[in-house]
Motif scaffolding. Structure first.
Motif, mmCIF file in Angstrom:
data_model
loop_
_atom_site.group_PDB
_atom_site.id
_atom_site.type_symbol
_atom_site.label_atom_id
_atom_site.label_comp_id
_atom_site.label_asym_id
_atom_site.label_seq_id
_atom_site.Cartn_x
_atom_site.Cartn_y
_atom_site.Cartn_z
ATOM 1 N N MET A 1 2.271 40.769 26.121
ATOM 2 C CA MET A 1 1.148 40.322 26.925
ATOM 3 C C MET A 1 0.167 39.562 26.031
ATOM 4 S SD MET A 1 -0.067 43.175 29.673
ATOM 5 C CE MET A 1 0.235 44.596 28.667
ATOM 6 N N PRO A 2 -0.367 38.470 26.518
ATOM 7 C CA PRO A 2 -1.329 37.712 25.718
ATOM 8 C C PRO A 2 -2.716 38.355 25.727
ATOM 9 C CG PRO A 2 -0.842 36.571 27.766
ATOM 10 C CD PRO A 2 0.034 37.782 27.726
ATOM 11 N N LEU A 3 -3.435 38.106 24.654
ATOM 12 C CA LEU A 3 -4.804 38.588 24.504
ATOM 13 C C LEU A 3 -5.750 37.446 24.836
ATOM 14 C CD1 LEU A 3 -6.688 40.887 23.446
ATOM 15 C CD2 LEU A 3 -6.496 39.813 21.210
ATOM 16 N N PHE A 4 -6.661 37.660 25.774
ATOM 17 C CA PHE A 4 -7.626 36.652 26.176
ATOM 18 C C PHE A 4 -9.039 37.182 25.985
ATOM 19 C CE2 PHE A 4 -3.927 35.557 28.845
ATOM 20 C CZ PHE A 4 -3.773 34.234 28.492
ATOM 21 N N GLU A 5 -9.969 36.257 25.759
ATOM 22 C CA GLU A 5 -11.386 36.613 25.685
ATOM 23 C C GLU A 5 -12.044 36.242 27.007
ATOM 24 O OE1 GLU A 5 -13.592 35.818 21.919
ATOM 25 O OE2 GLU A 5 -11.743 34.758 21.407
ATOM 26 N N GLU A 9 -19.526 37.598 34.330
ATOM 27 C CA GLU A 9 -20.634 36.858 34.937
ATOM 28 C C GLU A 9 -21.687 37.804 35.517
ATOM 29 O OE1 GLU A 9 -18.795 34.171 37.690
ATOM 30 O OE2 GLU A 9 -17.885 32.989 36.081
ATOM 31 N N ALA A 10 -21.313 39.058 35.741
ATOM 32 C CA ALA A 10 -22.255 40.019 36.313
ATOM 33 C C ALA A 10 -23.153 40.653 35.252
ATOM 34 C CB ALA A 10 -21.498 41.108 37.070
ATOM 35 N N CYS A 11 -22.567 41.118 34.137
ATOM 36 C CA CYS A 11 -23.366 41.842 33.137
ATOM 37 C C CYS A 11 -23.470 41.111 31.791
ATOM 38 C CB CYS A 11 -22.804 43.249 32.922
ATOM 39 S SG CYS A 11 -21.211 43.315 32.069
ATOM 40 N N GLY A 12 -22.694 40.019 31.601
ATOM 41 C CA GLY A 12 -22.773 39.257 30.361
ATOM 42 C C GLY A 12 -21.952 39.826 29.210
ATOM 43 N N GLN A 13 -21.221 40.897 29.443
ATOM 44 C CA GLN A 13 -20.404 41.533 28.409
ATOM 45 C C GLN A 13 -19.221 40.640 28.039
ATOM 46 O OE1 GLN A 13 -20.797 44.589 26.906
ATOM 47 N NE2 GLN A 13 -18.927 44.369 25.741
ATOM 48 N N ASP A 14 -18.958 40.474 26.732
ATOM 49 C CA ASP A 14 -17.763 39.792 26.250
ATOM 50 C C ASP A 14 -16.698 40.846 25.958
ATOM 51 O OD1 ASP A 14 -19.057 37.383 26.391
ATOM 52 O OD2 ASP A 14 -19.357 37.174 24.236
ATOM 53 N N ALA A 15 -15.444 40.506 26.273
ATOM 54 C CA ALA A 15 -14.358 41.462 26.051
ATOM 55 C C ALA A 15 -13.066 40.718 25.753
ATOM 56 C CB ALA A 15 -14.171 42.344 27.280
ATOM 57 N N GLU A 16 -12.225 41.314 24.905
ATOM 58 C CA GLU A 16 -10.869 40.840 24.665
ATOM 59 C C GLU A 16 -9.949 41.745 25.467
ATOM 60 O OE1 GLU A 16 -10.191 40.975 20.456
ATOM 61 O OE2 GLU A 16 -11.073 39.008 20.170
ATOM 62 N N LEU A 17 -9.151 41.148 26.329
ATOM 63 C CA LEU A 17 -8.305 41.936 27.221
ATOM 64 C C LEU A 17 -6.862 41.459 27.149
ATOM 65 C CD1 LEU A 17 -10.666 41.828 30.345
ATOM 66 C CD2 LEU A 17 -10.460 43.683 28.695
ATOM 67 N N LEU A 18 -5.927 42.402 27.138
ATOM 68 C CA LEU A 18 -4.505 42.093 27.238
ATOM 69 C C LEU A 18 -4.178 41.973 28.717
ATOM 70 C CD1 LEU A 18 -3.045 44.554 24.609
ATOM 71 C CD2 LEU A 18 -3.055 42.073 24.459
ATOM 72 N N ILE A 19 -3.893 40.748 29.155
ATOM 73 C CA ILE A 19 -3.725 40.493 30.581
ATOM 74 C C ILE A 19 -2.477 39.646 30.817
ATOM 75 C CG2 ILE A 19 -4.770 39.384 32.617
ATOM 76 C CD1 ILE A 19 -6.352 41.768 31.749
ATOM 77 N N ARG A 20 -1.663 40.029 31.781
ATOM 78 C CA ARG A 20 -0.582 39.164 32.234
ATOM 79 C C ARG A 20 -1.209 38.044 33.063
ATOM 80 N NH1 ARG A 20 2.274 44.257 33.645
ATOM 81 N NH2 ARG A 20 3.804 44.543 32.000
ATOM 82 N N GLU A 21 -0.568 36.884 33.069
ATOM 83 C CA GLU A 21 -1.102 35.741 33.820
ATOM 84 C C GLU A 21 -1.276 36.066 35.305
ATOM 85 O OE1 GLU A 21 -2.242 32.663 33.020
ATOM 86 O OE2 GLU A 21 -2.025 33.097 30.893
ATOM 87 N N SER A 22 -0.417 36.916 35.848
ATOM 88 C CA SER A 22 -0.479 37.236 37.273
ATOM 89 C C SER A 22 -1.543 38.285 37.611
ATOM 90 C CB SER A 22 0.888 37.715 37.749
ATOM 91 O OG SER A 22 1.263 38.883 37.035
ATOM 92 N N ASP A 23 -2.075 38.989 36.617
ATOM 93 C CA ASP A 23 -3.072 40.038 36.848
ATOM 94 C C ASP A 23 -4.476 39.452 36.871
ATOM 95 O OD1 ASP A 23 -1.031 41.859 36.840
ATOM 96 O OD2 ASP A 23 -1.421 42.590 34.813
ATOM 97 N N ARG A 24 -5.366 40.110 37.572
ATOM 98 C CA ARG A 24 -6.778 39.707 37.611
ATOM 99 C C ARG A 24 -7.561 40.674 36.725
ATOM 100 N NH1 ARG A 24 -10.526 37.436 42.264
ATOM 101 N NH2 ARG A 24 -12.247 36.975 40.854
ATOM 102 N N PRO A 25 -8.237 40.158 35.677
ATOM 103 C CA PRO A 25 -8.964 41.050 34.768
ATOM 104 C C PRO A 25 -10.206 41.646 35.409
ATOM 105 C CG PRO A 25 -9.400 38.772 34.214
ATOM 106 C CD PRO A 25 -8.363 38.758 35.295
#
Length: 73
Positions: A1-5, A9-25
């Motif tokens: 799974m790729p790691l995306f940053e 938009e709601a709280c301004g928190q930055d996060a690195e998440l392992l997400i499949r392209e088909s999933d919604r983070p």
């Protein structure tokens, strides 16, 4: 799974998440689904190529350090 940053938009928190392209983070801080994917620098380099850095010395002096963009002659 790729790691995306992402930035929430709601709280301004930055996060690195392992997400499949088909999933919604989802924001790990507030649970919001309103995330913006950020551009991030690549963490690797192609096999066989050396990194190019503006911090490397000119070609008429020895390499500055291990991992410099030039190999010693």
């Amino acid at each position: 799974m790729p790691l995306f940053e992402y930035r929430c938009e709601a709280c301004g928190q930055d996060a690195e998440l392992l997400i499949r392209e088909s999933d919604r983070p989802v924001c790990p801080q507030c649970g919001s689904k309103h995330l913006q994917r950020l551009l991030s620098a690549a963490s690797g380099r192609p096999h066989g190529l050396l990194p190019i850095s503006p911090a490397c010395p000119p070609s008429n002096v020895p390499p500055c350090r291990p991992g410099c963009c030039r190999l010693p002659g």
